[in-house]
Scaffold this active site. Structure first.
Site, mmCIF file in Angstrom:
data_model
loop_
_atom_site.group_PDB
_atom_site.id
_atom_site.type_symbol
_atom_site.label_atom_id
_atom_site.label_comp_id
_atom_site.label_asym_id
_atom_site.label_seq_id
_atom_site.Cartn_x
_atom_site.Cartn_y
_atom_site.Cartn_z
ATOM 1 C CE LYS A 263 -3.488 -1.969 2.653
ATOM 2 N NZ LYS A 263 -5.045 -1.986 1.581
ATOM 3 N NE ARG A 337 -10.854 -9.582 -2.817
ATOM 4 C CZ ARG A 337 -11.115 -8.298 -3.284
ATOM 5 N NH1 ARG A 337 -11.950 -9.225 -4.425
ATOM 6 N NH2 ARG A 337 -11.219 -7.104 -2.867
#
Length: 504
Positions: A263, A337
């Site tokens: 990130k 996920r």
């Protein structure tokens, strides 16, 4: 903090010795002959006070009032939403260092949910995080008295509010902790403390046990971290063994660097909040320990860090999930996920009545709904409706999003059964479509709380959402199951009429 419920009319409220007296003035307020009524009526008449929710007037050492400080605050229509807004509007006075004891009194009839809303709002307004501060400025408020016309009638709402405060603050505490003070191991230890509460059990699995379960997607995310993963299983047994449980699955990424798909640096510190789904599950169980509803609940938390180590999974790697389906990891920053999909497969062993996963899953959901409503996705209309209704009642709002099959097209892969990301368009929906591939026929819902789990900026911190929504949903389900199980009272046969006398 201690909460008390007390039957308290305005006449008696004026004699309550406290640091702060908050009087909730509803629309259509009908003043009595007491001092507080006279003050409120005069302020309303002269336009110095409005009954609109949140509008308020502060007074110091008002005549005939024992409280040092008095706040008259408009409560609007008296609904839970308006009352919450009213109490939060005077949050500064509640949180003030000199406020040790506060009395919040209703100046009119009490509507459903209003007492619960007062308890939660006072707790929210006075909350202080202290765990990692050397100079502890602890919460100054230590007692709150809620005054109502009839304490017996308000008891259920009051008890629910107190239990919810315990759950929400537990979730906020673990959400707010820095990642080095909330590792997967520490999170598992927090879950174990909940097993001290009635009817709650806890089991924690480590890397070896998770490997034996063949949770390849979960293991892949954890590979880059020195902190060992933990798979937490909580059970609340409030009903008979034959009742199918509700399973809650919370994303427990205790820190998310993005992995190899790292990130950008700005605001990366907020990725300690990436375990707020897990924290909300812990918070729900903390509340269940207080409320003791007649329902069975299972909580599953896959907890790990997502770090860019030499062992970390790489973009393009293919892993095999617990379900046997293979996944091409196109972006290592779509890790939530991956840990959830194996937990959802694990959930099938409980043959659940419903499964709800809770995750700070996508920035796309923040773009879609902001910080007001959580995103709700579901493969079952009844479950979706029940969750949305629970959110409305609890003032912990969500909004149902679509799950059309066409959204899954972008998840196709040339090298695996699916990719873990699609394109930028509809990102929160494609993430939900990925999770849906692992739930089979189970009634399932997904709550994307990326926009609601925490706040940034000057008010940076965990919100404890959606503990309120989930506890209300479980409460509603418990009542519905009890009603369905109650024996029906057979109608009494009609009494036989006496034969009519024949005419002569």
């Amino acid at each position: 903090m201690n909460f008390d419920l007390k039957t308290l009319e305005l006449t008696a409220a004026a004699s309550e010795k406290c640091d702060l007296l908050v009087v909730l003035i509803p629309e259509g307020f009908k003043p009595g002959a007491d001092a507080l009524s006279a003050l409120a009526a005069l302020a309303l008449k002269n336009g110095d006070l409005s009954a609109k929710a949140g509008k308020h007037l502060q007074l110091y050492q008002a005549p005939a009032v024992a409280a040092r400080r008095l706040v008259l605050v408009g409560a609007g229509d008296g609904s839970a939403r308006s009352v919450r807004q009213a109490v939060l509007a005077v949050g500064g006075a509640i949180k003030a260092p000199q406020t040790k004891r506060v009395v919040v009194c209703f100046a009119g009839a009490v509507k459903a949910g209003a007492v619960c809303a007062v308890v939660q709002a006072v707790a929210e307004a006075s909350y202080v995080y202290t765990t990692t501060k050397s100079k502890v400025e602890a919460r100054s408020l230590n007692r709150c008295v809620v005054g109502v016309p009839n304490a017996a009638e308000a008891r259920e709402g009051f008890d629910s509010g107190v239990a919810l405060v315990a759950g929400v603050e537990f979730a906020r505490e673990w959400g707010n902790r820095p990642a080095n003070h909330a590792t997967p191991t520490l999170l598992a230890n927090a879950a174990k403390t909940l097993a001290k509460l009635p009817r709650i059990q806890c089991k924690v699995l480590g890397p070896a046990e998770v490997a034996r379960l063949k949770m390849g997607a979960f293991l892949a995310v954890a590979r880059g971290s020195e902190e060992p993963l933990r798979f937490i299983e909580l059970r609340y047994n409030g009903a008979t063994k034959d009742q199918a449980p509700v399973v809650l699955v919370g994303k427990g990424i205790t820190f998310d660097t993005g992995g190899i798909s790292i990130k950008p640096a700005p605001e990366m510190d907020e990725m300690k909040f990436d375990m707020c789904g897990a924290a909300s599950v812990l918070g729900v169980f903390r509340a269940l320990g207080e409320l003791q509803p007649a329902i069975n609940v299972v909580g599953l938390i896959p907890a790990c860090e997502n770090m860019p180590d030499g062992r970390a999974v790489k973009p393009g790697d293919v892993v095999t999930s617990m379900s046997g389906q293979t996944i091409e990891i196109l972006n290592t920053d779509a890790e939530g996920r991956l840990v959830l999909c194996d937990a959802l497969t694990y959930a099938t062993r409980f043959k659940p009545a419903a499964v709800v996963d809770i995750a700070t899953l996508t920035g796309a959901c923040v773009i879609a709904l902001g910080g007001v409503r959580s995103g709700l996705f579901a493969n079952n209309d009844a479950l979706a409706s029940a969750l949305q209704t629970a959110g409305d009642v609890a003032q912990d709002l969500c909004w149902r999003m679509p799950l059309d099959d066409d959204y899954a097209d972008g998840l196709k892969s040339n090298f695996a059964d699916m990719g873990n990301v699609a394109g930028r368009a509809g990102g929160s929906i494609t993430a939900a479509k990925f999770l849906q591939k692992f739930v089979g026929d189970m009634p399932w819902a997904h709550l994307d709380i990326a926009g609601t789990a925490w706040k940034g900026g000057a008010a940076k911190g965990s919100t404890g959402r959606p503990v309120g929504l989930l506890v209300q949903y479980l409460h509603d389900q418990s009542k519905a199951k009890a009603k369905a199980a109650a024996p029906r009272v057979a109608a009494k046969p009609a009494a036989k009429r006496a034969p009519r006398a024949k005419a002569v």
